[in-house]
Design a protein around this motif. Structure first.
Motif, mmCIF file in Angstrom:
data_model
loop_
_atom_site.group_PDB
_atom_site.id
_atom_site.type_symbol
_atom_site.label_atom_id
_atom_site.label_comp_id
_atom_site.label_asym_id
_atom_site.label_seq_id
_atom_site.Cartn_x
_atom_site.Cartn_y
_atom_site.Cartn_z
ATOM 1 N N ILE A 58 50.802 58.095 156.920
ATOM 2 C CA ILE A 58 50.857 56.662 156.646
ATOM 3 C C ILE A 58 51.196 56.516 155.169
ATOM 4 C CG2 ILE A 58 49.585 54.489 156.623
ATOM 5 C CD1 ILE A 58 47.782 55.783 158.836
ATOM 6 N N HIS A 59 52.312 55.882 154.888
ATOM 7 C CA HIS A 59 52.788 55.697 153.517
ATOM 8 C C HIS A 59 52.510 54.264 153.080
ATOM 9 C CE1 HIS A 59 55.259 59.388 153.862
ATOM 10 N NE2 HIS A 59 55.457 58.976 155.098
ATOM 11 N N THR A 60 51.980 54.104 151.874
ATOM 12 C CA THR A 60 51.866 52.776 151.265
ATOM 13 C C THR A 60 52.931 52.697 150.187
ATOM 14 O OG1 THR A 60 49.496 52.688 151.718
ATOM 15 C CG2 THR A 60 50.360 51.168 150.049
ATOM 16 N N LEU A 61 53.830 51.747 150.330
ATOM 17 C CA LEU A 61 54.957 51.602 149.416
ATOM 18 C C LEU A 61 54.554 50.810 148.184
ATOM 19 C CD1 LEU A 61 57.636 50.859 152.162
ATOM 20 C CD2 LEU A 61 57.006 53.064 151.160
ATOM 21 N N PRO A 62 55.351 50.870 147.105
ATOM 22 C CA PRO A 62 55.004 50.164 145.870
ATOM 23 C C PRO A 62 54.763 48.663 146.058
ATOM 24 C CG PRO A 62 56.797 51.694 145.452
ATOM 25 C CD PRO A 62 56.561 51.691 146.935
ATOM 26 N N ASP A 63 55.434 48.066 147.042
ATOM 27 C CA ASP A 63 55.245 46.625 147.265
ATOM 28 C C ASP A 63 54.011 46.326 148.120
ATOM 29 O OD1 ASP A 63 55.993 47.327 149.835
ATOM 30 O OD2 ASP A 63 57.763 46.035 149.903
ATOM 31 N N GLY A 64 53.249 47.378 148.489
ATOM 32 C CA GLY A 64 52.036 47.190 149.281
ATOM 33 C C GLY A 64 52.259 47.289 150.786
#
Length: 125
Positions: A58-64
């Motif tokens: 599960i990846h959390t991207l810089p934009d949330g």
């Protein structure tokens, strides 16, 4: 968040020479000291509260926002639907709750390392 958390069975599987697992365990123990790494192991014999059917991250991207990648035999899938990601988050949280973490995980891995060294010594005789 990653479901790449190790299972005891995976850590005990030894398709390599008997002295190789101890070196692999040393590497895991070393990497686990990094501040951005947490070690969790689902011990052999523990009945997990969720089925870990396949590897996923599960990846959390810089934009949330989040996405989940799933590895299959033939390709990697990417999920972006929030409901699907929520389900994978629940599976991850369940498996993590069943796992040995922190000092307990390190002790478990150190025990496996000692067993691997004992096995290598036995094979050398």
């Amino acid at each position: 968040m990653s479901a790449e958390d190790a299972t005891g069975a995976a850590l005990r599987f030894r398709p390599v020479p008997h002295d190789a697992p101890a070196a692999q365990y040393d590497k895991i123990l070393s990497v686990a000291t990094l501040p951005s790494v947490s070690l969790s192991i689902l011990p052999t014999g523990v009945r997990p509260s969720a089925v870990h059917a396949h590897p996923f991250v599960i990846h959390t991207l810089p934009d949330g926002s989040q996405l989940t990648t799933i590895e299959t035999y033939t390709r990697e899938l990417t999920l972006t639907d929030p409901e699907e990601i929520r389900i994978y988050s629940q599976v991850y949280d369940s498996l993590l709750a069943d796992s040995a973490t922190g000092k307990q995980a390190r002790q478990l891995l150190e025990t496996m390392r000692a067993e691997a060294l004992d096995s290598a010594e036995s094979q050398a005789r």
